[in-house]
Design an enzyme around this catalytic site. Sequence first.
Site, PDB file in Angstrom:
ATOM      1  N   HIS A 223       9.179-104.738   7.554  1.00 56.91           N
ATOM      2  CA  HIS A 223       8.434-103.588   7.288  1.00 56.91           C
ATOM      3  C   HIS A 223       7.502-103.860   5.954  1.00 56.91           C
ATOM      4  O   HIS A 223       6.502-103.179   6.157  1.00 56.91           O
ATOM      5  CB  HIS A 223       9.474-102.706   6.929  1.00 56.91           C
ATOM      6  CG  HIS A 223       8.890-101.247   7.086  1.00 56.91           C
ATOM      7  ND1 HIS A 223       8.633-100.554   8.106  1.00 56.91           N
ATOM      8  CD2 HIS A 223       8.477-100.512   5.901  1.00 56.91           C
ATOM      9  CE1 HIS A 223       7.846 -99.353   7.871  1.00 56.91           C
ATOM     10  NE2 HIS A 223       7.999 -99.522   6.329  1.00 56.91           N
ATOM     11  N   TYR A 227       3.154-102.440   5.205  1.00 58.76           N
ATOM     12  CA  TYR A 227       2.498-102.017   3.817  1.00 58.76           C
ATOM     13  C   TYR A 227       1.362-103.038   3.420  1.00 58.76           C
ATOM     14  O   TYR A 227       0.411-102.696   2.602  1.00 58.76           O
ATOM     15  CB  TYR A 227       3.269-101.799   2.706  1.00 58.76           C
ATOM     16  CG  TYR A 227       4.218-100.828   2.761  1.00 58.76           C
ATOM     17  CD1 TYR A 227       3.609 -99.508   3.059  1.00 58.76           C
ATOM     18  CD2 TYR A 227       5.454-100.518   3.529  1.00 58.76           C
ATOM     19  CE1 TYR A 227       4.224 -98.215   3.177  1.00 58.76           C
ATOM     20  CE2 TYR A 227       6.329 -99.613   3.973  1.00 58.76           C
ATOM     21  CZ  TYR A 227       5.496 -98.451   4.001  1.00 58.76           C
ATOM     22  OH  TYR A 227       6.265 -97.091   4.290  1.00 58.76           O
ATOM     23  N   HIS A 374       3.261 -95.152  17.983  1.00 57.24           N
ATOM     24  CA  HIS A 374       3.193 -94.766  16.302  1.00 57.24           C
ATOM     25  C   HIS A 374       2.525 -95.915  15.890  1.00 57.24           C
ATOM     26  O   HIS A 374       1.476 -95.735  15.013  1.00 57.24           O
ATOM     27  CB  HIS A 374       4.770 -95.004  15.909  1.00 57.24           C
ATOM     28  CG  HIS A 374       4.561 -95.069  14.473  1.00 57.24           C
ATOM     29  ND1 HIS A 374       4.183 -94.143  13.782  1.00 57.24           N
ATOM     30  CD2 HIS A 374       5.168 -96.062  13.823  1.00 57.24           C
ATOM     31  CE1 HIS A 374       4.460 -94.601  12.327  1.00 57.24           C
ATOM     32  NE2 HIS A 374       4.950 -95.851  12.311  1.00 57.24           N
ATOM     33  N   PHE A 375       2.619 -97.015  16.123  1.00 55.97           N
ATOM     34  CA  PHE A 375       2.128 -98.397  15.351  1.00 55.97           C
ATOM     35  C   PHE A 375       0.738 -98.300  15.892  1.00 55.97           C
ATOM     36  O   PHE A 375      -0.282 -99.180  15.071  1.00 55.97           O
ATOM     37  CB  PHE A 375       2.851 -99.592  15.056  1.00 55.97           C
ATOM     38  CG  PHE A 375       3.094-100.344  16.440  1.00 55.97           C
ATOM     39  CD1 PHE A 375       2.132-100.968  16.951  1.00 55.97           C
ATOM     40  CD2 PHE A 375       4.426-100.214  16.669  1.00 55.97           C
ATOM     41  CE1 PHE A 375       2.440-101.860  17.965  1.00 55.97           C
ATOM     42  CE2 PHE A 375       4.987-101.170  17.807  1.00 55.97           C
ATOM     43  CZ  PHE A 375       3.810-101.732  18.280  1.00 55.97           C
ATOM     44  N   HIS A 376       0.319 -97.756  17.015  1.00 57.05           N
ATOM     45  CA  HIS A 376      -1.317 -97.949  17.452  1.00 57.05           C
ATOM     46  C   HIS A 376      -2.171 -96.874  16.451  1.00 57.05           C
ATOM     47  O   HIS A 376      -3.016 -96.829  16.595  1.00 57.05           O
ATOM     48  CB  HIS A 376      -1.283 -97.997  18.847  1.00 57.05           C
ATOM     49  CG  HIS A 376      -1.142 -99.178  19.347  1.00 57.05           C
ATOM     50  ND1 HIS A 376       0.113 -99.637  19.957  1.00 57.05           N
ATOM     51  CD2 HIS A 376      -1.871-100.274  19.709  1.00 57.05           C
ATOM     52  CE1 HIS A 376      -0.010-100.854  20.381  1.00 57.05           C
ATOM     53  NE2 HIS A 376      -1.258-101.060  20.389  1.00 57.05           N
ATOM     54  N   ARG A 439       9.804 -99.650  25.502  1.00 51.20           N
ATOM     55  CA  ARG A 439       8.541-100.483  24.995  1.00 51.20           C
ATOM     56  C   ARG A 439       8.675-101.869  25.582  1.00 51.20           C
ATOM     57  O   ARG A 439       9.857-102.204  25.996  1.00 51.20           O
ATOM     58  CB  ARG A 439       8.440-100.421  23.514  1.00 51.20           C
ATOM     59  CG  ARG A 439       9.524-101.076  22.770  1.00 51.20           C
ATOM     60  CD  ARG A 439       9.379-100.917  21.109  1.00 51.20           C
ATOM     61  NE  ARG A 439       8.434-101.686  20.588  1.00 51.20           N
ATOM     62  CZ  ARG A 439       8.411-102.266  19.313  1.00 51.20           C
ATOM     63  NH1 ARG A 439       9.525-101.561  18.592  1.00 51.20           N
ATOM     64  NH2 ARG A 439       7.644-102.958  18.957  1.00 51.20           N
ATOM     65  N   ARG A 440       7.767-102.657  25.284  1.00 50.89           N
ATOM     66  CA  ARG A 440       8.054-104.136  25.671  1.00 50.89           C
ATOM     67  C   ARG A 440       8.517-104.399  26.972  1.00 50.89           C
ATOM     68  O   ARG A 440       9.341-105.250  27.067  1.00 50.89           O
ATOM     69  CB  ARG A 440       8.910-104.792  24.451  1.00 50.89           C
ATOM     70  CG  ARG A 440       8.180-104.329  23.129  1.00 50.89           C
ATOM     71  CD  ARG A 440       9.305-105.054  22.255  1.00 50.89           C
ATOM     72  NE  ARG A 440       8.653-105.880  21.067  1.00 50.89           N
ATOM     73  CZ  ARG A 440       9.007-106.576  20.134  1.00 50.89           C
ATOM     74  NH1 ARG A 440      10.375-106.775  20.050  1.00 50.89           N
ATOM     75  NH2 ARG A 440       8.291-107.044  19.291  1.00 50.89           N
TER      76      ARG A 440
END
Lengths: 550, 162
Positions: A223, A227, A374-376, A439-440
């Site tokens: 995580h 950042y 989300h992370f895209h 996912r995946r």
Amino acid sequence: MRETIAKVDKKDAKLALAHMIVAFTALFLGGICGLLQVLVRSGKMELPAGIGYYQLLTAHGVLLALILTTFFIIGFQFAGMSRTAGTLSDKTRLAGWIGFWTMTIGTAITTFYILTGEASVLYTFYAPLQAHVGFYIGLALVVVGSWIAGFAMFVHYAKWKKQHPGQNGPLLSFMIVVNMALWLIASLGVAATVLLQFIPWSLGWTENINVLVSRTLFWYFGHPLVYFWLLPAYMIWYVVIPKVIGGKIFSDSLARMSFILFLFFSVPVGFHHQLTEPGIDPFWKYIQVVLTLMVVIPSLMTAFSMFAMFERFGRSKGASSLFGWLRFLPWKDARFLVPFIGMIAFIPGGAGGIINASHQLNQVVHNTIWVTGHFHLTIATTVILTFFGAAYWLIPHLTGRTFTNQLNQLAIVQAVVWSIGMLIMSGAMHWAGLYGAPRRSSFSLYGNSSQAADWIPYQIAQAVGGTMLFLGILLVLYIVVQLLWFAPKGDEEFPIGETEEHAEKTPLFFDKWWLWIIIVVVLILLAYTIPFAHMIEQAPPGSPGYRNLC
Amino acid sequence: MHLHKYEKLWLAFGISSLVLFLVIVGVNAFVAGNQPPSSAKTVDPGAVEVTAPFDQPGLKKIGDNEYQLVVVTSAFSFDVGTQDKVVEIPKGATVHIVATTKDVVHGFEIAGTNANMMLEPGHISEATQVFRNEGEFTLLCNEYCGSGHHLMHAKIKVVDQS
């Protein structure tokens, strides 16, 4: 009105450019994998020549999430250090090159084993799936190389401080030091699991691995990693964008404050990736959920600073109505517009992140393709568009070329293509995830299940969006190649903003590094000691390795 | 350090919303008992098949409209106790799911429900789900487990028996 432009030293420029070249090569290769993945998952295409879906997925994750980001960030930060804290010393620059080659060799080794099909373990390499030892050794080299770079940056900052007693370090350099401190503290976790668990185990020196411990060490790193990607984007927003639009930094001390808060609350939060796992007491999961959501505070501070800066600039140009200042922003300047789109994408991106991290709600979306959506938005839009926007001045600054009007136009087209493509792809991923699509996973009918049939139209939409994103990658690569080797020679500015004239002086306490590090360590010990001790004391028998990969 | 008046308002509003949110999540977790799946039980991953309850996978009635569903996973299948990998559950039943894995990490997700948890070797995962709606639900693996990961599934049929 052209002032003489402060230039990054030529030798430092070369170091930064070397990092950029690896970063954009990774973007190209990882982008091809991404394109093939969305096409396969639409159900309309099968992979030729024995290429595995999960092999592609591993390459996509490693090359984009780890290699593109780390190389771009370190290259940008060396340039930023040189620009704001002075030319690197020969020794510091040499350390930079040693770091660069260590990371590059590591990348080559890891990529080799992924391409030969011996490491289709995805970029999270969860045990007890076992890759060829070369995969782990390569990753370890990437981490070690980044540490060397980090220490080079610390030494450079310390030297500046010594030469300027009683002064705050330059804002951008200060932020770089925070980011590398965060990276060092966080990557100790992944280094520990790779060196002490994965390498001995994949060599056969140890028979079994403690799976829960390895996952916990990975997410202790995983995580803060996000950042480490985000903070350089924030550096560009705080320090560079004000100068690009012709305004002033809203507040130097608030910017530093938000970075210190990110340092505190980035690390002791890994359990929010492990909320649905057995073997971790829910009390400790909740503690880390609370710590996770503390980063909302510096994010709100950043959002305020950005829009306050935009509004002040517009009003200084004569805007008087409530939103009139928006008109004065340089919408036709890609160096502003592209990162600005990134900022906007962070609003839904951040909101989605709050959903993911919120204890119970996580069960609804955990490991569904919602998370991929989300992370895209966050890394692949907010961060990457900001990096693209920065590359448009950074690369020509370093190569002594110019970002021409024509390239600027193309960069705007690129950002529009990216935004629409991402809206379609990420939007479809979010929706399908809420319906349960995992996912995946490669294309599957799940035994002709009617639920899985309902997901297929979304998967086709993902292929449409993903194809547009691949076009976006080709466009940005064209621009980058032009800026590296072909654009007209000239002076491109490395924009560094200044604070408002009447701004209060930044207090001196921000450079109390030992205090910050002690606070981080205390928070980490508080969040992890007891649950981690449980994992070791109450560990079930360990697991042998499995190589059921392709 | 000086904060602008509007920034103070903005942060005060933001931080109070955050605190309220965390309190709601916390009350939901610790008072209402809605915690994410976090079983502390362990099992020898090499001896799953001979350890109760995993020696007999499948659905068992344990009370009035209350069942236990024991699931054993391995690459790349869900053992739910039936040949055709279909489990029939009466509508409205409360089902206590107990699951583990014999080999690598798997995901346990019943699409369209909140039953969603990780299965890790050596650990037992537990969740309780009430099946209120009739229909067919796909049980699938949502954590990458190897080359056949996407072929790993079973079916939950919720039937109205009244």
